[in-house]
Design a protein around this motif. Structure first.
Motif, PDB file in Angstrom:
ATOM      1  N   ASN B 111      97.338 154.485  24.395  1.00 29.14           N
ATOM      2  CA  ASN B 111      96.419 153.521  24.188  1.00 29.14           C
ATOM      3  C   ASN B 111      95.728 153.392  25.122  1.00 29.14           C
ATOM      4  O   ASN B 111      95.931 153.442  26.386  1.00 29.14           O
ATOM      5  N   ALA B 112      94.365 152.886  25.383  1.00 30.41           N
ATOM      6  CA  ALA B 112      93.617 152.282  26.427  1.00 30.41           C
ATOM      7  C   ALA B 112      94.228 151.256  26.974  1.00 30.41           C
ATOM      8  O   ALA B 112      94.740 150.376  26.452  1.00 30.41           O
ATOM      9  N   LYS B 113      94.425 151.217  28.302  1.00 33.40           N
ATOM     10  CA  LYS B 113      95.173 150.382  28.966  1.00 33.40           C
ATOM     11  C   LYS B 113      94.142 149.480  30.087  1.00 33.40           C
ATOM     12  O   LYS B 113      94.473 148.454  30.159  1.00 33.40           O
ATOM     13  N   THR B 114      93.613 150.334  30.876  1.00 31.22           N
ATOM     14  CA  THR B 114      92.805 149.761  31.911  1.00 31.22           C
ATOM     15  C   THR B 114      91.539 149.419  31.300  1.00 31.22           C
ATOM     16  O   THR B 114      90.713 149.792  30.214  1.00 31.22           O
TER      17      THR B 114
END
Lengths: 466, 186
Positions: B111-114
């Motif tokens: 999943n997108a984290k930053t």
């Protein structure tokens, strides 16, 4: 002269300092003299080689990088084979910089620090029990079923391991979750060494007898040795005296050797010898030290075996190479802990006794080696897959769930295997009896599977919205 | 003497030219390097997905692809193939890194984290790459996000049918996620 006398104290100090420096310089480079520099006791895994500082501190002043290289020189292969759940690449990825700040798992010593006996826990871990929480504190968001679980329970409960989860991942639990205590056809996988050697044209596989022996004049074997060899798989596969007793010397010419060592065995049994040298039985030999002796061990050993020297021949016996003896009697000659002493009263030994008496089917007995030197699939340098004996007796020992797939599940269901391995008292009795409690992971995985199927049916995709 | 001066001038000019020759290489900025790396990744990924997985699993039905390919004696999933390549690059000590992420990942770790990953994955849904810089762990990176589209039936059939997939209505050609590529800037 009188003028110099007033500096006498300084001369004595200078001389003493010089002598001390010289001794320290000598001692730090001399194996056996390095004990004075030991900052603390090392773990059970490395105590045999603790006085060979260079085994881990390969190059002076190279720091952690040098130590990491030394760790990997022995452990890289097993980490690769176990599909490490937390590989270094996970921590070097910039997107996980926040994770790295919580736990620097780029180096083995971040979690497995040596010389720290006072804080060392099982499997040589020197971090406090809550290390999983550093990165997975929000696990209940993803998996509400984990709500309220103790932070000490992740690995202790037989559910998760940091590195090796081959027998614990969710889909594996689901696939094997319905099995009972015993499988329908419990037995060990077969080895096919002779067939392999013939297929690869390393041997012609034709049996030979005493009349074909090629080392009579040079080795002058007594009749007893000849008779022992004649009954081995070696003679039946065409391995003559020269196969083991002849090797190239320093000047690259073939020479006869009276007492071959493990390097000769390597020519046909490479993976087996490599395993032996990696485990506690052979790691001193790997480091160029004298062979391990049971008297050096930290585990309870029989005093009568204290001075035995561990080589291939210690368990296999030169010329006879009786693998059945190597699988039980050889172990019992030295080992003297509770688990070992309980073996002969265990159901596993009962099956072994039946097999060697000729009453049980081939592969139905359970020896010490069945579990601790198991038959597993190897990929050979020729890229062939073969079933061989893993001679590193530590390979599947800690955490003991590593034993589930390669050993237990040859005969037992997954639930029974996990339960038994989590019961320390049952292990002490060498598995005589039943596990005290049930590990919850399979039930949880099966329930999660049912929830997933239900979600799929109604098109709902979020576990947290249940 | 004059001859020597002429020769030495020519030699000096030659040396200067030799040093100046790679100047066009220095013209490559971070975006060009990222684009070049991604073109290789995308090509290999498409070839594996179409010629190996889609052909053998979906068309010729010879062998399946499975997340547990070792246990199932199956083909490695295209997303795993990409990740193993990325891990092998990291193990070699390469300075750049890359990963395949999505707003609807089967594996939640992807999943997108930053903040940049979140913005980038949203932006590439329109079909064009997204370029920016970001600071992670005190280091500055040039970060490029490229759209990753469903190029074969195998992509959508697997994601739409997986029990852990948060989205099950992908169609051919949809942007299913993005390749996030990072180059260190100093």
């Amino acid at each position: 002269m009188k003028r110099l006398a007033q500096y006498r104290v300084w001369f004595v100090w200078l001389g003493a300092s010089g002598l001390l420096a010289a001794w320290l310089a000598y001692a730090i480079q001399t194996p056996g003299q390095q004990a004075s520099f030991m900052p603390g006791k090392v773990t059970h895994a490395h105590h045999q080689i603790e006085l060979k500082c260079a085994a881990c501190h390969a190059e002076p002043f190279k720091g952690r990088e040098g130590i990491q290289e030394a760790c990997l020189s022995c452990h890289a292969k097993e980490l690769k084979a176990m599909d490490d759940s937390h590989p270094v690449s996970k921590f070097t990825d910039p997107r996980n910089a926040d994770t790295l700040a919580k736990l620097d798992a780029r180096q083995c010593v971040s979690c497995h620090t040596e010389h720290k006996a006072e804080i060392t826990r099982p499997v040589g871990v020197t971090l406090p029990d809550d290390f999983c929480v550093r990165c997975h504190s929000d696990i209940e968001k993803e998996r509400p079923s984990h709500k309220g679980m103790a932070f000490t329970g992740c690995a202790a409960g037989g559910c998760h391991n940091f590195h090796d989860n081959r027998a614990l991942y969710e889909d594996f639990l689901i696939r094997h979750g319905e099995g009972g205590k015993l499988k329908d056809d419990p037995k060990l996988p077969d080895r096919h060494l002779r067939d392999f050697m013939v297929t690869m044209e390393y041997l012609d596989g034709e049996p030979i007898t005493a009349s074909d022996m090629d080392g009579r004049a040079e080795l002058r074997p007594v009749p007893k040795l000849v008779a022992e060899w004649e009954h081995t798989a070696h003679a039946q596969a065409g391995v003559n005296c020269s196969g083991c007793h002849q090797a190239k010397d320093a000047s690259d010419t073939l020479a006869w050797i009276k007492q071959p060592d493990h390097t000769v065995c390597t020519s046909c049994h490479k993976e087996e010898v490599e395993g032996f040298l990696t485990g506690l039985h052979g790691m001193r030999l790997k480091q160029g030290m004298t062979p391990m002796q049971p008297g050096m061990a930290e585990q309870p050993m029989k005093p009568s075996a204290g001075h035995a020297k561990l080589t291939c021949m210690s368990c296999h016996g030169a010329h006879r190479f009786d693998t059945r003896k190597a699988a039980v009697e050889a172990c019992l000659t030295c080992h003297d802990d509770g688990h070992t002493r309980a073996y002969k009263a265990s159901p596993h030994f009962g099956l072994w006794h039946e097999e060697i008496s000729g009453r049980g089917a081939k592969g139905s007995g359970v020896s010490c080696a069945t579990c601790h030197l198991p038959r597993v699939e190897f990929t050979t340098p020729e890229d062939e897959t073969r079933v061989l004996v893993q001679h590193n007796q530590n390979d599947n020992l800690r955490p003991n769930e590593k034993m589930v797939r390669s050993v237990c599940m040859n005969c037992h269901g997954l639930q029974f295997s996990l339960d038994a391995l989590a019961d320390g008292k049952l292990i002490g009795r060498n598995f005589k009896g039943m596990p005290a409690k049930q590990i919850e992971s399979i039930r949880m995985a099966l329930e999660a599977e049912k929830r997933g199927a239900a979600r799929k049916a109604v098109g709902d995709t979020d576990e947290t919205e249940e | 003497m004059r001859k020597f001066q002429v020769v030495s001038t020519l030699v000096a000019a030659g040396v200067a030219a030799a040093f100046a020759t790679p100047a066009h290489a220095a013209d490559w900025d971070h975006k060009d390097i990222a684009d070049a790396l991604h073109s290789v990744m995308e090509a290999d990924r498409t070839v594996y997905t179409k010629l190996i997985v889609n052909r053998l699993q979906n068309q010729e039905k010879v062998i399946k692809a499975s997340e547990h390919w070792k246990d199932d004696k199956a083909l490695v999933l295209p997303a795993q193939m990409f990740r193993y390549g990325s891990e092998a690059v990291a193990e070699k000590g390469a300075k750049f890194s890359y990963s395949l992420l999505s707003l609807w990942p089967v594996n939640k770790q992807n999943n997108a984290k930053t903040p940049v990953e979140k913005a980038g994955l949203e932006a590439v849904l329109k079909g064009d790459p997204y370029y920016t810089t970001e600071t992670l762990g005190g280091k500055k990176y040039f970060t490029a996000v490229y759209p990753d589209k469903a190029v074969a039936k195998a992509c959508i059939s697997c994601h739409n049918g997986h029990k852990d997939s948060p989205r099950k209505d992908f169609k051919m050609g949809d942007v299913m996620g993005g390749v996030v590529l990072r180059l260190p800037m100093n």
